[in-house]
Design an enzyme around this catalytic site. Structure first.
Site, mmCIF file in Angstrom:
data_model
loop_
_atom_site.group_PDB
_atom_site.id
_atom_site.type_symbol
_atom_site.label_atom_id
_atom_site.label_comp_id
_atom_site.label_asym_id
_atom_site.label_seq_id
_atom_site.Cartn_x
_atom_site.Cartn_y
_atom_site.Cartn_z
ATOM 1 N N CYS A 114 0.740 -1.281 0.009
ATOM 2 C CA CYS A 114 -0.030 -0.178 -0.054
ATOM 3 C C CYS A 114 0.661 1.211 -0.039
ATOM 4 O O CYS A 114 2.058 1.097 -0.585
ATOM 5 C CB CYS A 114 -0.837 -0.056 1.199
ATOM 6 N N VAL A 115 0.372 2.319 0.521
ATOM 7 C CA VAL A 115 1.225 3.649 0.608
ATOM 8 C C VAL A 115 2.656 3.550 1.386
ATOM 9 O O VAL A 115 3.532 3.962 0.896
ATOM 10 C CB VAL A 115 0.351 4.696 0.943
#
Length: 466
Positions: free
Chosen positions: A27-28
């Site tokens: 993810c981020v």
């Protein structure tokens, strides 16, 4: 800037080698891994690597905190070294489900449904907060801003309309996400959700005050023409039925006739079942849940606040905190406000404060830096870096945060602090609190800033952390 290939190799070794990885994505800020056996992870060796800022297991996935901007480079290098092949988040979710028991799967299902609609809900909460500032008396002047400056009134009205849209059509959002999660067509889910709040139906918020409930007569069966504004359970169950019925019809009807038959049959049958059975039954169940939760906090608010304020952070570890999002939305839809979410916001601040206190205790520069960045993240509503990267590593910090959160939860529960919506669960949270509760909420914020900091600092000095 490229990443250190040797450190990536060390990460792979610390999580049990490439053969221990079923699927991987990111993810981020984090690597998200579905592992064959999490018991093979060497957590100490993993977190000793400079690239790694923390690690934890949640919902059947082992997640390694790397940091924004760097994680995608680490992921690509890991794919290159292991040959595992790039995977989507759905691939990892499916691979990780084999590690979950039935309760964990149910909780994960709720999380998969509600997390995608959170941005809309949080945005609505922030906009409602802005509207509260414009329309609430006694904030800047004795009268409200729109009363003192009438030219602002229409702007406030538009902001309120935009903010309320997500809650007015909440079943549409939930229907879209739920049908998608259950394997049906998301568009059908939107139609189903909007069907349950159609303007021709008696608005659920006016149900209690209605002198007469309109009905349909279906071959001698009287069915109430009632909408389900702000309700969660009716659309969840209806979405499950719709998705399963759609999949069944697609398996039985020839491709050339699916466009003409699948949607009309699926929506008509699900709609009839929803209004005849699903809606009334789940509406009653939702009221029982609401009355039970409200009853507990009305009977003993200090105990309820202590328990929920203290247990929320441990629930995050298990992932069970996602179940309370549905309860929050049910409370908002049924009573106009939730007293649970304000405690969530304070719990996040408490975790950030404990992580910040660790900066003054630790000697390791990497951990000091992690403490600061994760504290800022928690103050803005994202607690995982603080909890898993710092506080759980030093248990006294986590416990200190829980104590502060429990005390603040007890205080604001006694003061009956409520939020009309869900917002950013950190320092900006006051914007989503009823304006008349601000003073009590600010005292709660002071508690979760002072108590966890002092306790963490004292425990840290006594334990002589390095």
């Amino acid at each position: 800037m490229s990443v250190d290939k040797n450190q990536v190799r060390q990460i792979v070794e610390a999580i049990g080698g490439k053969d221990n990885i079923s699927a991987a994505t990111h993810c981020v800020t984090r690597l998200r891994l579905a592992l064959v056996d999490e018991g093979k992870v060497d957590k100490d060796a993993l977190e000793a690597i400079d690239l790694v800022k923390g690690s934890f297991s949640a919902n059947g996935q082992y997640q390694v905190v790397i940091g924004q901007g760097t994680v995608d480079k680490v992921y690509k290098e890991m794919v290159s070294q292991t040959g595992i092949g790039e995977a989507t988040k759905d691939d990892v979710k499916k691979a990780s489900e084999q590690n979950l028991n039935p309760l964990q799967r149910a909780i994960k299902t709720l999380a998969d449904i509600f997390i995608p609609i959170l941005p809309a809900i949080v945005t609505a909460g922030l906009l409602l907060g802005i509207n509260n500032i414009l329309t609430g008396p006694g904030i800047f002047f004795e009268q409200s801003i729109v009363e003192k400056y009438p030219q602002w009134a229409d702007l406030a009205n538009i902001i309120n309309l935009i903010a309320n849209t997500a809650f007015t059509f909440l079943p549409g959002l939930v229907g879209w996400s739920a049908v998608n999660r259950f394997g049906g067509s998301p568009l059908f889910g939107i139609v189903l959700g909007l069907m349950l709040v159609h303007p021709d139906l008696l608005n659920a918020w006016g149900y209690g005050a209605a002198e007469e409930i309109p009905t349909w007569n279906l071959f001698g069966l009287e069915v109430q023409k009632v909408g389900y504004q702000g309700q969660v359970l009716p659309v969840l169950v209806a979405a499950f039925v719709l998705a399963k019925l759609e999949k069944f019809l697609r398996s039985k009807i020839a491709d050339s006739f699916q466009l003409l038959l699948v949607a009309p049959i699926a929506l008509l049958v699900t709609g009839l079942i929803s209004f005849i059975a699903i809606g009334p039954v789940t509406f009653a169940i939702g009221n029982v849940i609401t009355n039970a939760v409200v009853g507990i906090f009305e009977f003993a608010p200090i105990i309820g606040g202590l328990i929920y304020g203290g247990l929320y952070a441990p629930l995050v570890i298990t992932g069970m905190h996602h179940t309370f999002l549905a309860v929050d939305l049910q409370l908002i839809g049924s009573t106009g406000g939730t007293f649970l979410w304000p405690m969530v916001a304070l719990s996040n601040i408490a975790q950030g404060t404990a992580a910040l206190a660790m900066m003054f205790i630790l000697k390791d520069e990497k951990l000091k830096s992690l403490s600061v960045t994760s504290a800022v993240s928690a103050y803005l509503g994202v607690t995982e870096p603080a909890m898993f990267g710092v506080n759980l590593r030093y248990r006294f910090a986590f416990i200190s945060a829980i104590i502060g959160s429990a005390l603040a939860g007890a205080f604001i529960s006694v003061q009956a602090v409520k939020a009309p919506s869900i917002g950013v669960g950190g320092l900006p949270a006051f914007l989503s609190i009823f304006q008349e509760n601000w003073a009590s909420f600010f005292i709660g914020m002071a508690i979760v800033i002072v108590v966890p900091f002092v306790l963490t600092f004292l425990f840290g000095k006594l334990s002589k952390q390095k």
